[in-house]
Design a protein around this motif. Sequence first.
Motif, PDB file in Angstrom:
ATOM      1  N   ALA A 167       0.974  -1.309  -0.025  1.00 58.16           N
ATOM      2  CA  ALA A 167      -0.072  -0.099  -0.038  1.00 58.16           C
ATOM      3  C   ALA A 167       0.852   1.161  -0.107  1.00 58.16           C
ATOM      4  O   ALA A 167       0.476   2.257  -0.588  1.00 58.16           O
ATOM      5  CB  ALA A 167      -0.943   0.030   1.193  1.00 58.16           C
ATOM      6  N   ILE A 227       1.943   2.760  -3.407  1.00 57.60           N
ATOM      7  CA  ILE A 227       1.047   3.481  -4.224  1.00 57.60           C
ATOM      8  C   ILE A 227       0.328   4.832  -3.523  1.00 57.60           C
ATOM      9  O   ILE A 227      -0.454   5.460  -4.216  1.00 57.60           O
ATOM     10  CB  ILE A 227      -0.315   2.639  -4.531  1.00 57.60           C
ATOM     11  N   GLU A 228       1.018   5.257  -2.487  1.00 54.13           N
ATOM     12  CA  GLU A 228       0.543   6.646  -1.867  1.00 54.13           C
ATOM     13  C   GLU A 228       1.214   7.819  -2.611  1.00 54.13           C
ATOM     14  O   GLU A 228       2.347   7.908  -3.058  1.00 54.13           O
ATOM     15  CB  GLU A 228       0.827   6.423  -0.436  1.00 54.13           C
ATOM     16  N   ARG A 286      -6.585  -4.334  -3.653  1.00 53.48           N
ATOM     17  CA  ARG A 286      -5.887  -3.247  -4.010  1.00 53.48           C
ATOM     18  C   ARG A 286      -6.612  -1.884  -4.218  1.00 53.48           C
ATOM     19  O   ARG A 286      -6.113  -0.656  -3.961  1.00 53.48           O
ATOM     20  CB  ARG A 286      -5.080  -3.775  -5.361  1.00 53.48           C
ATOM     21  N   ASP A 287      -7.663  -2.163  -5.030  1.00 52.75           N
ATOM     22  CA  ASP A 287      -8.459  -0.886  -5.238  1.00 52.75           C
ATOM     23  C   ASP A 287      -8.924   0.100  -3.874  1.00 52.75           C
ATOM     24  O   ASP A 287      -8.586   1.310  -3.850  1.00 52.75           O
ATOM     25  CB  ASP A 287      -9.607  -1.041  -5.971  1.00 52.75           C
ATOM     26  N   ARG A 310      -7.322  -0.180  -1.123  1.00 50.39           N
ATOM     27  CA  ARG A 310      -6.066   0.452  -0.647  1.00 50.39           C
ATOM     28  C   ARG A 310      -5.896   1.711  -1.288  1.00 50.39           C
ATOM     29  O   ARG A 310      -5.411   2.578  -0.829  1.00 50.39           O
ATOM     30  CB  ARG A 310      -4.889  -0.474  -0.813  1.00 50.39           C
ATOM     31  N   ARG A 311      -5.783   1.658  -2.602  1.00 55.34           N
ATOM     32  CA  ARG A 311      -5.632   2.699  -3.393  1.00 55.34           C
ATOM     33  C   ARG A 311      -6.447   4.063  -2.937  1.00 55.34           C
ATOM     34  O   ARG A 311      -6.065   5.208  -2.863  1.00 55.34           O
ATOM     35  CB  ARG A 311      -5.718   2.538  -4.914  1.00 55.34           C
ATOM     36  N   HIS A 324      -5.502   7.717  -1.189  1.00 55.43           N
ATOM     37  CA  HIS A 324      -6.013   8.881  -1.856  1.00 55.43           C
ATOM     38  C   HIS A 324      -6.974   9.548  -0.970  1.00 55.43           C
ATOM     39  O   HIS A 324      -7.271  10.988  -1.603  1.00 55.43           O
ATOM     40  CB  HIS A 324      -6.469   8.588  -3.122  1.00 55.43           C
TER      41      HIS A 324
END
Length: 273
Positions: free
Chosen positions: A4, A7-8, A66-67, A69-70, A74
Amino acid sequence: MRKASNIEHELPGRAESKTVRICGLRIDNLTMREALDWIAQRLDGRGFHQVSFLNAACVNMALRDRDYRRVLAHSSLVLADGIGLRLAGRVLGRRIVENVNGTDLFPLLCERLRGSGKRIFLLGAGPGIAETMRRRIEDNPGGVIVCGATDGYFHPETERELVSRIARSGADLLLVALGAPHQEKWIARAASQTGVKVAIGVGGLFDFYSGRIPRAPQWLREHGLEWAYRLCHEPRRLWRRYLIGNPVFLWHILRRWWRHWSGWRLHHAGDHA
Ligand code: UDP
């Protein structure tokens, strides 16, 4: 699988100074009062902000999705909800300052916005629940203005119409009660087109606030046992979340604690070699 943390991105408007990480997920470690200040300021400002709550069940879901987490990465603000996160913070040496959940935050936010002219749109829960909640809010004269309320069982094909209905309502704040992670993903996908300043995913808030589901007594909440009370009320829906989810969450935390501790031991053994 990407972590995670990879992707931040830093986003403007985020409460940057006080963050902790639990299982690689960022949490903005604010008190209830700081969270209220943050939201009230964003409602007076410009741009769009997503606020998400993270509890133990959400952590389990985020580690698999994953979505989700993204979307959490955000979110402008991620608040620590529930005893699970506080315990995890204690075990991992990252103290969570307060349990900031949506059900406690909402009445305080209404109080805070009293007389400000701010407008709220309620989206979510079963048929009639958002309307009942609207009436309960309006029983309190001079409080926030509810400029729209609709249930959360809409057909995906009607989503565009829903987005323009929210936009036409002139709402400043959008509360979305579709359950996690659906509500967080919906907000990330659609809410910025509604013109609201802040959108918050609030889970079961409408069910509690409308009186459809009773909330655990204060003493149970203070002892971190709200989850057990909810489980007794809705065992068929919630047994998996709590009876399987809680041990799974504990496993994730203990695994991280062990990794951290054995790393520390190896490091210090090297010092004495
Ligand atoms: N819900 C909805 N649309 C859906 C699925 C769920 O409006 O397609 C509502 C559901 O009726 C409930 C809320 O979302 O009011 C989810 O509440 P839950 O107790 O699961 O949330 P929590 O606070 O535990 O995250």
